[in-house]
Design a protein around this motif. Structure first.
Motif, PDB file in Angstrom:
ATOM      1  N   GLY A  31       0.822  -1.305  -0.015  1.00  0.00           N
ATOM      2  CA  GLY A  31      -0.268   0.004   0.041  1.00  0.00           C
ATOM      3  C   GLY A  31       0.659   1.168  -0.035  1.00  0.00           C
ATOM      4  O   GLY A  31       0.435   2.493  -0.235  1.00  0.00           O
ATOM      5  N   LEU A  32       2.112   1.130   0.214  1.00  0.00           N
ATOM      6  CA  LEU A  32       3.029   2.457   0.169  1.00  0.00           C
ATOM      7  C   LEU A  32       3.934   2.370  -0.825  1.00  0.00           C
ATOM      8  O   LEU A  32       5.060   2.906  -0.938  1.00  0.00           O
ATOM      9  CB  LEU A  32       3.673   2.356   1.720  1.00  0.00           C
ATOM     10  N   SER A  33       3.747   1.489  -1.734  1.00  0.00           N
ATOM     11  CA  SER A  33       4.784   1.337  -2.964  1.00  0.00           C
ATOM     12  C   SER A  33       4.966   2.476  -3.883  1.00  0.00           C
ATOM     13  O   SER A  33       5.822   2.714  -4.542  1.00  0.00           O
ATOM     14  CB  SER A  33       4.279   0.314  -3.946  1.00  0.00           C
ATOM     15  N   ARG A  34       3.754   3.573  -3.638  1.00  0.00           N
ATOM     16  CA  ARG A  34       3.957   4.886  -4.352  1.00  0.00           C
ATOM     17  C   ARG A  34       3.665   5.697  -3.443  1.00  0.00           C
ATOM     18  O   ARG A  34       2.687   6.526  -3.256  1.00  0.00           O
ATOM     19  CB  ARG A  34       2.910   5.022  -5.536  1.00  0.00           C
ATOM     20  N   SER A  35       4.631   6.118  -2.647  1.00  0.00           N
ATOM     21  CA  SER A  35       4.421   6.968  -1.411  1.00  0.00           C
ATOM     22  C   SER A  35       5.920   7.674  -1.036  1.00  0.00           C
ATOM     23  O   SER A  35       6.767   7.503  -1.686  1.00  0.00           O
ATOM     24  CB  SER A  35       3.858   6.516  -0.265  1.00  0.00           C
ATOM     25  N   TRP A  36       5.833   8.375   0.181  1.00  0.00           N
ATOM     26  CA  TRP A  36       6.822   8.905   0.657  1.00  0.00           C
ATOM     27  C   TRP A  36       7.823   7.832   1.084  1.00  0.00           C
ATOM     28  O   TRP A  36       9.176   8.239   1.112  1.00  0.00           O
ATOM     29  CB  TRP A  36       6.801   9.696   2.163  1.00  0.00           C
ATOM     30  N   VAL A  37       7.548   6.569   1.216  1.00  0.00           N
ATOM     31  CA  VAL A  37       8.557   5.601   1.602  1.00  0.00           C
ATOM     32  C   VAL A  37       9.399   5.360   0.396  1.00  0.00           C
ATOM     33  O   VAL A  37      10.818   5.332   0.436  1.00  0.00           O
ATOM     34  CB  VAL A  37       7.781   4.081   1.986  1.00  0.00           C
ATOM     35  N   THR A  38       9.027   5.037  -0.525  1.00  0.00           N
ATOM     36  CA  THR A  38       9.799   4.942  -1.961  1.00  0.00           C
ATOM     37  C   THR A  38      10.862   6.139  -2.390  1.00  0.00           C
ATOM     38  O   THR A  38      11.979   5.882  -2.692  1.00  0.00           O
ATOM     39  CB  THR A  38       9.067   4.560  -3.214  1.00  0.00           C
ATOM     40  N   GLN A  39      10.267   7.277  -1.886  1.00  0.00           N
ATOM     41  CA  GLN A  39      11.025   8.761  -2.337  1.00  0.00           C
ATOM     42  C   GLN A  39      12.182   8.642  -1.402  1.00  0.00           C
ATOM     43  O   GLN A  39      13.275   9.063  -1.885  1.00  0.00           O
ATOM     44  CB  GLN A  39      10.359   9.775  -2.282  1.00  0.00           C
ATOM     45  N   LYS A  98      11.556   7.924   9.552  1.00  0.00           N
ATOM     46  CA  LYS A  98      10.759   8.554  10.562  1.00  0.00           C
ATOM     47  C   LYS A  98      10.722  10.279  10.120  1.00  0.00           C
ATOM     48  O   LYS A  98       9.734  10.655  10.233  1.00  0.00           O
ATOM     49  CB  LYS A  98      11.662   8.640  12.139  1.00  0.00           C
ATOM     50  N   LYS A  99      11.798  10.685   9.557  1.00  0.00           N
ATOM     51  CA  LYS A  99      11.528  12.066   9.254  1.00  0.00           C
ATOM     52  C   LYS A  99      10.730  12.511   8.031  1.00  0.00           C
ATOM     53  O   LYS A  99      10.034  13.374   8.182  1.00  0.00           O
ATOM     54  CB  LYS A  99      12.985  12.649   9.166  1.00  0.00           C
ATOM     55  N   ALA A 100      10.969  11.583   7.071  1.00  0.00           N
ATOM     56  CA  ALA A 100      10.042  11.515   5.960  1.00  0.00           C
ATOM     57  C   ALA A 100       8.480  11.364   6.291  1.00  0.00           C
ATOM     58  O   ALA A 100       7.660  11.874   5.737  1.00  0.00           O
ATOM     59  CB  ALA A 100      10.448  10.537   5.060  1.00  0.00           C
ATOM     60  N   PHE A 101       8.371  10.285   7.113  1.00  0.00           N
ATOM     61  CA  PHE A 101       6.877  10.229   7.615  1.00  0.00           C
ATOM     62  C   PHE A 101       6.187  11.438   8.260  1.00  0.00           C
ATOM     63  O   PHE A 101       5.106  11.707   7.863  1.00  0.00           O
ATOM     64  CB  PHE A 101       6.705   9.118   8.330  1.00  0.00           C
ATOM     65  N   SER A 102       6.943  12.085   9.096  1.00  0.00           N
ATOM     66  CA  SER A 102       6.660  13.293  10.022  1.00  0.00           C
ATOM     67  C   SER A 102       6.418  14.407   8.769  1.00  0.00           C
ATOM     68  O   SER A 102       5.277  15.108   9.040  1.00  0.00           O
ATOM     69  CB  SER A 102       7.567  13.883  10.965  1.00  0.00           C
ATOM     70  N   ALA A 103       7.056  14.319   7.922  1.00  0.00           N
ATOM     71  CA  ALA A 103       7.205  15.426   6.709  1.00  0.00           C
ATOM     72  C   ALA A 103       5.774  15.255   5.996  1.00  0.00           C
ATOM     73  O   ALA A 103       5.030  16.160   5.520  1.00  0.00           O
ATOM     74  CB  ALA A 103       8.475  15.564   5.717  1.00  0.00           C
TER      75      ALA A 103
END
Length: 314
Positions: A112-120, A303-308
């Protein structure tokens, strides 16, 4: 075998034996310690027996289903802890001296996060550290988490495992539909009206439930029968596309809609804006113990990317 040698009589200890001994003393239970360390009970028993052979005397006694240190075990316990602490501090010191983050990482990303802040963030991590290599795989359920995983980002309910879990946060979610869908249907004024509309379900989050609980700050929680859906998916991007293509009403994380709003303003409309859907928990999974610097840095960046991403959705 990872060993450490002491000066007194040149005794050689296996660090895994010491870790096992300390864990069993602290938990009093082989099953609990085996789960904590990530080995089988038989392996744990062999390690304890091997340590007792090195010490030339028993260190543990069994009472009912519990394990306790005997007098020799209690006397040896602080030394075992001291040896492990010294080795851990030595590893941390050497690791912290490294100026570069290098090596190989196995990273699991929830589908579900394959196109999200995680990949970036993974792309940015590779850009920042040229000596890093990453193998990324996707997981749809908790059972998909591979044993050799260094870091995983998982969404949904956890299961017992050999990985340490850290709640990254919870994603605020709301009901959304495309404006064209709403223009061609009657207005949705109450949660009860949702039962009349086509629905798009996120697999493993809501589709297995018989009801969905919506929350209103004034009216509290309201349970509605789970609307029937012709489409279920564990792919967040596909789920989003289905709503955009007018397949019906669906639940989306607010951050995902906010990201799309920057390029396609106004096409996704929040349905029943005063009602919120259940939040989706998001976890980081990684090994117990001291982590290599490459894993530590990636976890910090995630963690920082998730907060952003949450700030973007506000």
């Amino acid at each position: 075998m990872t060993t450490v040698t002491t000066q007194e009589g040149m005794t050689v200890y296996d660090l895994n034996d010491l870790k096992s001994f300390v864990s069993v003393v602290e938990t009093g239970n082989l099953s609990a310690s085996a789960k904590e360390i990530g080995v089988s009970k038989s392996t744990l028993s062999r390690r304890i027996s091997h340590l007792e052979e090195v010490m030339r005397q028993p260190l543990m006694r069994r009472q009912a289903n519990r394990m306790f240190a005997n007098d020799a075990g209690n006397a040896f316990l602080p030394f075992a802890k001291s040896i492990l602490d010294t080795v851990n501090r030595a590893h941390r010191t050497v690791d912290d001296l490294k100026e570069t983050v290098s090596g190989h990482l196995n990273v699991g990303v929830f589908t579900g996060l394959s196109r999200s802040w995680v990949t970036q963030e993974i792309f940015d991590y590779l850009e920042a550290f040229p000596e890093i290599n990453i193998d990324v795989y996707t997981l749809s359920t908790f059972d998909d988490v591979r044993e050799q995983t260094d870091v995983a980002v998982f969404m949904g309910a956890l299961q017992d495992s050999n990985f340490k879990s850290e709640l990254l946060g919870e994603l605020n979610c709301s009901l959304y539909a495309h404006k064209r869908f709403l223009e061609s249907h009657q207005a949705i004024d109450s949660p009860q009206d949702l039962e009349q509309y086509e629905w798009v379900n996120l697999h493993d989050f809501y589709s297995n439930d018989t009801t969905v609980s919506l929350f209103h700050e004034e009216h509290g929680y309201h349970e509605i029968p789970m609307p029937r859906s012709r489409l279920t998916t564990d792919l967040m991007g596909f789920h989003l596309d289905s709503i955009i293509n007018g397949r019906g009403v669906g639940i989306l994380p607010d951050y995902l809609v906010a990201m799309r709003e920057r390029h396609h303003p106004g096409d996704l409309i929040r349905v029943l804006p005063n009602w919120r859907a259940p939040k989706l928990p998001l976890y980081l999974l990684y090994a117990y113990g001291h982590l290599p610097k490459r894993s530590q840095v990636l976890l910090t960046r995630l963690k920082k990317a998730f907060s952003a991403s949450l700030l973007l959705a506000e």
